[in-house]
Design a protein around this motif. Sequence first.
Motif, short mmCIF file in Angstrom:
data_model
loop_
_atom_site.label_atom_id
_atom_site.label_comp_id
_atom_site.label_asym_id
_atom_site.label_seq_id
_atom_site.Cartn_x
_atom_site.Cartn_y
_atom_site.Cartn_z
N PRO A 236 23.26 17.56 -31.79
CA PRO A 236 22.86 18.72 -30.98
C PRO A 236 22.41 19.86 -31.90
N PHE A 237 21.57 20.73 -31.39
CA PHE A 237 20.98 21.79 -32.20
C PHE A 237 22.02 22.64 -32.92
N SER A 238 23.08 23.05 -32.22
CA SER A 238 24.08 23.93 -32.83
C SER A 238 24.81 23.25 -33.98
N GLU A 239 25.05 21.94 -33.87
CA GLU A 239 25.74 21.20 -34.93
C GLU A 239 24.82 21.00 -36.14
N LEU A 240 23.54 20.78 -35.88
CA LEU A 240 22.59 20.65 -36.98
C LEU A 240 22.50 21.97 -37.75
N MET A 241 22.44 23.08 -37.04
CA MET A 241 22.33 24.39 -37.68
C MET A 241 23.60 24.74 -38.46
N SER A 242 24.76 24.26 -37.97
CA SER A 242 26.03 24.60 -38.65
C SER A 242 26.14 23.93 -40.01
N ILE A 243 25.33 22.90 -40.28
CA ILE A 243 25.37 22.22 -41.56
C ILE A 243 24.76 23.09 -42.66
N PHE A 244 23.77 23.91 -42.28
CA PHE A 244 23.09 24.75 -43.26
C PHE A 244 23.87 26.03 -43.47
N SER A 245 24.02 26.40 -44.74
CA SER A 245 24.92 27.51 -45.07
C SER A 245 24.26 28.88 -45.00
N GLY A 246 22.94 28.94 -44.96
CA GLY A 246 22.27 30.23 -44.94
C GLY A 246 22.48 30.98 -43.63
N THR A 247 22.38 32.32 -43.69
CA THR A 247 22.52 33.14 -42.48
C THR A 247 21.16 33.32 -41.83
N ILE A 248 21.20 33.47 -40.51
CA ILE A 248 19.96 33.61 -39.75
C ILE A 248 20.26 34.43 -38.51
N SER A 249 19.33 35.31 -38.15
CA SER A 249 19.54 36.16 -36.97
C SER A 249 19.42 35.33 -35.70
N ASP A 250 19.94 35.88 -34.60
CA ASP A 250 19.85 35.17 -33.32
C ASP A 250 18.40 34.93 -32.91
N GLN A 251 17.56 35.93 -33.19
CA GLN A 251 16.15 35.80 -32.83
C GLN A 251 15.49 34.66 -33.61
N ASN A 252 15.75 34.60 -34.91
CA ASN A 252 15.17 33.54 -35.73
C ASN A 252 15.81 32.19 -35.43
N ARG A 253 17.05 32.21 -34.99
CA ARG A 253 17.72 30.97 -34.59
C ARG A 253 16.98 30.35 -33.39
N GLU A 254 16.59 31.19 -32.45
CA GLU A 254 15.84 30.71 -31.29
C GLU A 254 14.44 30.24 -31.70
N TYR A 255 13.87 30.91 -32.69
CA TYR A 255 12.57 30.51 -33.25
C TYR A 255 12.69 29.09 -33.83
N PHE A 256 13.76 28.85 -34.58
CA PHE A 256 14.02 27.54 -35.16
C PHE A 256 14.21 26.50 -34.06
#
Length: 599
Positions: A236-256
Amino acid sequence: MFNKQTEIGEIISVSGNTITVQLSDTLKSNMPVINGIVYRIGQIGSFLKVPLGYSYLYGIVTQIGANAIPERLKIVESDFDFSKISNRQFLNIALIGEQIGKKFERGISQSPTVGDKVHLVTIEDLNLLYGGYDERNSITIGNISISESLNAKIDLNKIVSRHCAILGSTGSGKSNAVGVFLKAISNKNFNSSRILVIDPHGEYNSVLLNQSVVYKVRADETKGEKELYIPYWALPFSELMSIFSGTISDQNREYFRQKIEEAKKESIKENDISIEQELITADTPIPFSINNLWFKLDDFERQTFKERAKPETVTNKIREGNAEHLISNEYTPASAGGGAPFLNNQAKGILSFLDSVRLKLKDSRFSFLFNTAEYQPSLTGKVNKDLSDLLYEWLGNQEKHITILDLSGIPSEIMTSISGTLLKIVYDALFWGQNLPNGGKQQPLLIVLEEAHNYLKAGENSISSKTVQSIAKEGRKYGVGLTLVTQRPSELDETVLSQCGTIIALRMNNAKDRGFIRSAMQDELQTMVDLLPSLRTGEGLISGEGVKIPSRVQFYKLSDAPKSSDPLVSEQWNKENNVTIEDYKNLLSLWRNQKLKED
């Protein structure tokens, strides 16, 4: 009809299904000999019976001595003449079942009353109590502790469909009990049984060597192990993103999220996947190339322009990048004085996050996610094998019906996420395929979660906790059974533990953990939990739906019992020390290159 030799006392109080018994004055010994066999009266966990007409009520001893004296007798001696009581020995029993003819069933249809006689349970009675299991749907896991000649059996249907918990401190014989349990099922030689073991420490690879297929990160093919792949695009998207250690804003998270969704929509044509475009989200398990996605996003961030805000005037490349090898394109640097070339004013400012993505994609510890052989998408998103192949490997093996997913090689920081994703992939597949021949209803699946407390913390809102809760609450409807194995039940989610119809409790020293086991048992048997610290290694109390009556069982001892993976210090230190500076240079090289071994 009744044997006077076995009579030990009479009932003096009845409260629900809890009975108080006063031992008889004529009782000459607490260890009578009947037909050449010595019996002990009043052992906690032992059984007594109450004859009622042509039936017997059976109960289990829960208290003996002062604590068993009825409240009405617990008054000051000056107000009560104790000489009226010839025998001051009392015990409490909890009624558990009834025998009519030669058949024993749990539950009672009638209650005893004051004055009814209470008898010892003989070997013949025990054979009736512990026998009567259908050989087709029961397995033998050991011997009854009070009589080693009696086999301990459990009902397989109830264990799988109503869930089970195997609990015990370190060194109590928990892993051996799980090995006995799984081997007993395997030895039944069912045609299409399915068992999936989630094993964080690789304890069961040797135990079930001939009955299982082991999938492991960095598998040893000489031992018959197979490589464990968990394609990143199935997360799932949230689990994939949790693997990466970099920080990202909510807006850019939705962009991703939007870019991943677009990539998945593009790849359905490449893989000839039949699905409506409107149903595709970033969570849908559809292959896409994360290398290509990274390259496009990274390239967009780095572009510079000859004229401000005119994408068609992009500057020339200094270096040509490579998506396959995660090498960035390089453009003419932007002018520091405000003139041409100009920065991309549409950039999202996510270069630092993209750098963290690249590091993870190149980290060899995560190759089971991002370098998955035939499950690895090409740059266009094309895969040679889809999730159906992966599920068939895990669940569809025709020869060996136990699959062990050895997670010992997975980095600890993503253990919760990966184990939860594995369970979600399997459970979602069986949920949506429930009406097919390979669905859970037609071919039930047993999931064994070893060291469950490591990724099933109480109060956590992780994917593993949510998925296991769903299986515990609804899995039985779809043919998915759950067996939790843990040494710390107090750390588990109470909702999940309460859904386990059968509790197998081995030696437990921690009072907090015993409290959780006590709350999971029926009220009348909670005093038996106090026996847990004194149990022998490999001995356990089994209560619940998987057994006819609560039982104290000595599990069989496996010759190839699971062993700890900790190194034997004295053995290793005794070896000759041949380490040189070259070994430390190799160590440093592996560290810098994020690899565990040389290619």
